[in-house]
Write an enzyme that holds these catalytic residues in place. Sequence first.
Site, PDB file in Angstrom:
ATOM      1  N   GLY A   1     -15.505 -15.517  27.037  1.00 47.43           N
ATOM      2  CA  GLY A   1     -16.954 -15.571  27.177  1.00 47.43           C
ATOM      3  C   GLY A   1     -17.638 -14.430  26.454  1.00 47.43           C
ATOM      4  O   GLY A   1     -18.839 -14.315  26.467  1.00 47.43           O
TER       5      GLY A   1
ATOM      6  N   ASP B   1      -8.862   3.598   5.947  1.00 44.59           N
ATOM      7  CA  ASP B   1      -7.680   2.734   5.830  1.00 44.59           C
ATOM      8  C   ASP B   1      -7.179   2.822   4.393  1.00 44.59           C
ATOM      9  O   ASP B   1      -7.978   2.878   3.467  1.00 44.59           O
ATOM     10  CB  ASP B   1      -8.045   1.266   6.096  1.00 44.59           C
ATOM     11  CG  ASP B   1      -8.259   0.974   7.571  1.00 44.59           C
ATOM     12  OD1 ASP B   1      -7.956   1.839   8.405  1.00 44.59           O
ATOM     13  OD2 ASP B   1      -8.732  -0.145   7.871  1.00 44.59           O
TER      14      ASP B   1
ATOM     15  N   ASP C   1      -4.507   7.047   8.709  1.00 46.45           N
ATOM     16  CA  ASP C   1      -4.324   5.651   9.146  1.00 46.45           C
ATOM     17  C   ASP C   1      -2.886   5.376   9.605  1.00 46.45           C
ATOM     18  O   ASP C   1      -1.944   5.571   8.850  1.00 46.45           O
ATOM     19  CB  ASP C   1      -4.679   4.766   7.939  1.00 46.45           C
ATOM     20  CG  ASP C   1      -4.460   3.273   8.182  1.00 46.45           C
ATOM     21  OD1 ASP C   1      -4.328   2.864   9.340  1.00 46.45           O
ATOM     22  OD2 ASP C   1      -4.434   2.527   7.169  1.00 46.45           O
TER      23      ASP C   1
ATOM     24  N   HIS D   1       1.083 -13.064   1.022  1.00 48.97           N
ATOM     25  CA  HIS D   1       0.129 -12.067   1.518  1.00 48.97           C
ATOM     26  C   HIS D   1       0.818 -10.714   1.565  1.00 48.97           C
ATOM     27  O   HIS D   1       1.988 -10.637   1.894  1.00 48.97           O
ATOM     28  CB  HIS D   1      -0.340 -12.437   2.927  1.00 48.97           C
ATOM     29  CG  HIS D   1      -1.141 -11.340   3.574  1.00 48.97           C
ATOM     30  ND1 HIS D   1      -2.381 -10.964   3.097  1.00 48.97           N
ATOM     31  CD2 HIS D   1      -0.886 -10.523   4.613  1.00 48.97           C
ATOM     32  CE1 HIS D   1      -2.838  -9.961   3.839  1.00 48.97           C
ATOM     33  NE2 HIS D   1      -1.950  -9.681   4.761  1.00 48.97           N
TER      34      HIS D   1
ATOM     35  N   HIS E   1      -2.340  -1.877   4.358  1.00 46.21           N
ATOM     36  CA  HIS E   1      -2.080  -0.564   4.955  1.00 46.21           C
ATOM     37  C   HIS E   1      -0.744  -0.009   4.486  1.00 46.21           C
ATOM     38  O   HIS E   1       0.233  -0.740   4.350  1.00 46.21           O
ATOM     39  CB  HIS E   1      -2.086  -0.671   6.480  1.00 46.21           C
ATOM     40  CG  HIS E   1      -3.406  -1.106   7.036  1.00 46.21           C
ATOM     41  ND1 HIS E   1      -4.399  -0.208   7.350  1.00 46.21           N
ATOM     42  CD2 HIS E   1      -3.902  -2.335   7.296  1.00 46.21           C
ATOM     43  CE1 HIS E   1      -5.446  -0.869   7.805  1.00 46.21           C
ATOM     44  NE2 HIS E   1      -5.181  -2.170   7.777  1.00 46.21           N
TER      45      HIS E   1
HETATM   46 ZN    ZN Z   1      -9.278  -0.792   9.722  1.00 43.61          ZN
HETATM   47 ZN    ZN Z   2      -9.608  -1.811   6.497  1.00 40.78          ZN
END
Ligand code: ZN
Ligand code: ZN
Length: 556
Positions: free
Chosen positions: A46, A161, A193, A363, A367
């Site tokens: 919700g 990142d 990161d 893919h 990171h």
């Molecule tokens: Zn991020």
């Molecule tokens: Zn990012």
Amino acid sequence: MSDRKLQLIPLGGLGEFGMNSMAIRYGDDIIVVDAGMMFPDSELLGVDIVTPDFAYLEQHREMVRGLVLTHGHEDHIGGIPFLLGQINLPIYGTAFTLALVERRLEEHDLLSKAHLHTVKPGQKMELGPFSIEFIHVTHSIVAAVALAITTPLGVVIHTGDFKVDPTPTDNELFDLHTFAEYGKRGVLLLLSDSTNVDRPGYTESERAVRPRLEDIFNRAERRLVVSCFSSSIHRLQQILDLAAEYGRKVAFLGRSMLSVTEISHRLGLLHIPDSILLRPQDIMQAAPDKVVAIVSGTQGEPMSSLSRVAIDNHKHLSLQRGDTVVLSSRIIPGNEKAIFRMMNHMARRGADIIYGSMNPPVHVSGHGSAEELRLILNLVRPRFFVPIHGEYRQLAKHASLASHLTRLGLEESFVLETGETLEIDRRGARKGPKIAVGRVCIDSGTIDEVVEDMVIRDRRHLSEDGFVMPIIAINKHSGKSEALPEIVSRGFMSFEDGSPLLQQARQVVGKTLESSSAEERTDWGVMQEKIRADLKRFLIKNTSRRPLIMPVILEV
Ligand SMILES: [Zn+2]
Ligand SMILES: [Zn+2]
């Protein structure tokens, strides 16, 4: 030199996944790095999105000098409209990042009052006692930067990142030199990161997906449907280039896909080959082997274009036997069920589905893996280290990855969770007092629909508008609902004592069910979303109230 201290105040993203935001304070000056959001767990049914609680900034509003952005992913900018609703602070970011912010602000009617300032990698600027240099890094989104923040006590580096991609598709290299230079001169504190700390070795270059995509273009005999994050401009470019090479026209489907490709094209970040675009309404007329549809919705979001395509519910595209669907993205933990359900629908229509990190991959992550994280640690050689962006286990692992630096000047690593502060003065660094933080849950992404977090805040929203729970019993064999749905409510005045409105609301839900296809009815995620949307519209129109709506579907 004064006795003032430097404080690090994590508002979100430490010890949790998403909604990254970090306040950095020196004396009476505060800057904020990123203001992200996250998508809620299913336990917060919700609620559409979750942002950090920016109360700390609101309490110290006269000290806040600005918001500095590392890049345009939602977990870094998605909370901005809600932050701006509380404090109107100036915002700094690269052109592409700000264009994505503008898009968000426009949706919330906040654009006219926002103060946006474009910065470039390599540029330096002053904000109060902070001098900030923007350093180009490689990531799955273009125009990502790290920040070198010079304070009176020393330099703080915030990586944002990143991955260290030695062969980025746009040839915009990771600025390792600047990291190394700061390292040589001495860095007080590194924030880095931690997302992929669990992965050994190096993350593959964005270029690694090219051979696999090429193979898919080579083999596909009919329509190609590719889905990736709309902000993955490098990925989109590779798909566009291959489409041009293989003589296929490209149609973009989905609101975010259309607007982000338009933005990146306008900023010169996405090159769209001449006359390659196909209007969505022409997809089904074009020869199937001459089309690529690039569609948003990799995570199986129930109302996304790809989810609609999967169940023949999209105006412009339906799947046919022999079509190829490529999910060029990762599966975000928690979304597995929705994604696999969507893939089942596609497979039933005879589509060939390609996904995941098979070898070669379709893919690659944005990171850095462990060796890249180590590389940054070794270049920067900070005196203190705080891992950021990750759950506790990832932060802890990242801290231990830095342990070898103790011989090279690292005094201490701190694993902090959101709300746990760090204080640094001339004597050293230590954990400081905890500040009150929390999450703010937002229903349908507008500020006036803020649902306070039930765990942390009081139940104000619930006590004002209550909640409404439509209960739909679907027959396992017929896939149909045999009786009009029941609706249970608490604290929602308009439904009390069997009011006529309650009867009408039951009819609304009944109609939603009737108008749905048999296949939609088997997909509970889709049905819950449709029921919620229709009922909400009905209730706002008739009562101007926004109770929490939590549809429950039972198989009987
Ligand atoms: Zn991020
Ligand atoms: Zn990012």
